[in-house]
Scaffold this motif. Structure first.
Motif, short mmCIF file in Angstrom:
data_model
loop_
_atom_site.label_atom_id
_atom_site.label_comp_id
_atom_site.label_asym_id
_atom_site.label_seq_id
_atom_site.Cartn_x
_atom_site.Cartn_y
_atom_site.Cartn_z
N LYS A 1 6.50 -3.16 4.91
CA LYS A 1 5.38 -3.91 4.81
C LYS A 1 5.97 -5.44 5.82
CE LYS A 1 3.78 -6.93 1.60
NZ LYS A 1 3.25 -7.45 0.44
N THR B 1 -13.01 -3.93 -7.93
CA THR B 1 -12.54 -3.64 -6.70
C THR B 1 -13.54 -3.55 -5.59
OG1 THR B 1 -10.99 -1.91 -5.61
CG2 THR B 1 -12.89 -1.15 -6.96
N TYR C 1 -7.13 -10.29 8.05
CA TYR C 1 -6.85 -8.98 7.23
C TYR C 1 -7.83 -8.52 6.51
CZ TYR C 1 -4.68 -7.13 2.86
OH TYR C 1 -4.16 -6.19 1.97
N ARG D 1 0.95 -1.11 -0.03
CA ARG D 1 0.13 0.00 0.09
C ARG D 1 0.92 1.08 -0.05
NH1 ARG D 1 -3.12 -3.03 3.74
NH2 ARG D 1 -2.52 -1.57 5.47
#
Ligand code: GTP
Length: 260
Positions: free
Chosen positions: A116, A165, A239, A109
């Motif tokens: 990360k 998305t 997540y 991201r």
């Protein structure tokens, strides 16, 4: 500005690879060789995908990035039924899938691979994906979509697309860049589909053939290491839950319902 265009041997989803860089002003538009639009043909299906080395290349079970990339390629390459073509005897009833994957080098991201991995260490201590980023001094999501919008403009795909998305920020950012998104097509994680068949499959909303003829445990072909399989497990559920509850991702949290 387009810096190169390579033709490839015939491949499942791609007629060509188009490389772009952020070097305005653009001098020419490269029009993707999509099937001609006619009545009843849905707008091109677009996936704007951010790099995830762990999910796509080494098969991490912490995120669904690998299976999302595979799923996007699969959906884009699905033949599209077109009733208006089939009036003549022997005429084809489908046209090839039409769309593109825009792959952005925005690992983690936008925080990069090293950060990360540090965020993963914090997640192993119990923090969620948003808090872990914040603890490292980053934003929850540091990505931008200006380059994606420029690429879509270069491909003449800015005038009405269907976007694959669940991320509302992606939709909003692209609209701010002047993109016309005629439909958002949700991507339901494969492991969620397997556990709750009532969830709508990605791409099945309109005009897309959705082959449910996968093998055992949702297996399908694919380009990434996850490719023929689905990501699953507690890490992934946590997540995805965080993406829904803290990042506003538009996915039904089916496991929250009392009947489940
Ligand atoms: N910082 C951080 N990045 C992650 C983590 N898991 C995955 N990512 C990154 O998240 C990004 C996922 O991007 P996309 O595939 O575009 O998906 P999205 O913005 O989550 O939304 P969708 O379009 O709905 O898939 C990639 O850059 C991954 O590297 C994590 O735990 N921490």
């Amino acid at each position: 500005m387009p810096s190169g265009m390579k033709t490839r041997p015939k491949w499942t989803a791609s007629l060509g690879a188009h490389t772009s860089g952020a070097c305005p002003p653009r001098t020419k538009t490269y029009r993707l060789p999509l099937a001609p639009t006619s009545d009843g043909v849905p707008s091109p299906l677009i996936r704007i995908h951010s790099e995830c080395f762990t999910g796509e290349t080494v098969g991490s079970m912490r995120c669904d990035c690998g299976e999302q990339l595979d799923e996007a390629i699969r959906l884009i390459s699905q033949p599209i039924p077109v009733t208006s073509l089939s009036t003549l005897p022997g005429a084809p009833s489908t046209i090839p899938g039409r769309g593109a994957v825009i792959y952005l080098r925005q690992e983690g991201r936008g925080i990069g691979l090293l950060s990360k991995i540090r965020a993963y260490n914090l997640q192993d201590l119990g923090h969620d994906t948003v808090t872990a980023n914040l603890m490292l001094g980053h934003g929850a999501d540091e990505r931008g979509y200006e380059i994606a919008a420029a690429i879509l403009r270069d491909l003449a795909l800015d005038d009405g697309v269907r976007l694959l998305t669940n991320n509302p920020d992606k939709v909003e950012a692209l609209q701010k860049e002047g993109m016309t998104i005629v439909e958002r097509v949700q991507m339901v994680p494969r492991s969620w589909q397997a556990r709750n068949p009532n969830l709508q499959l990605a791409g099945s909303a309109r005009g897309q053939c959705c082959d449910r003829g996968q093998g055992r445990r949702g297996e399908r072909g694919g380009a990434t290491l996850i490719g023929g399989n689905s990501v699953h497990g507690e890490d992934l559920d946590k997540y995805l839950r965080t993406k829904v509850l803290r990042m506003g991702h538009m996915l039904p949290l089916w496991m929250e319902s009392p009947e489940q």
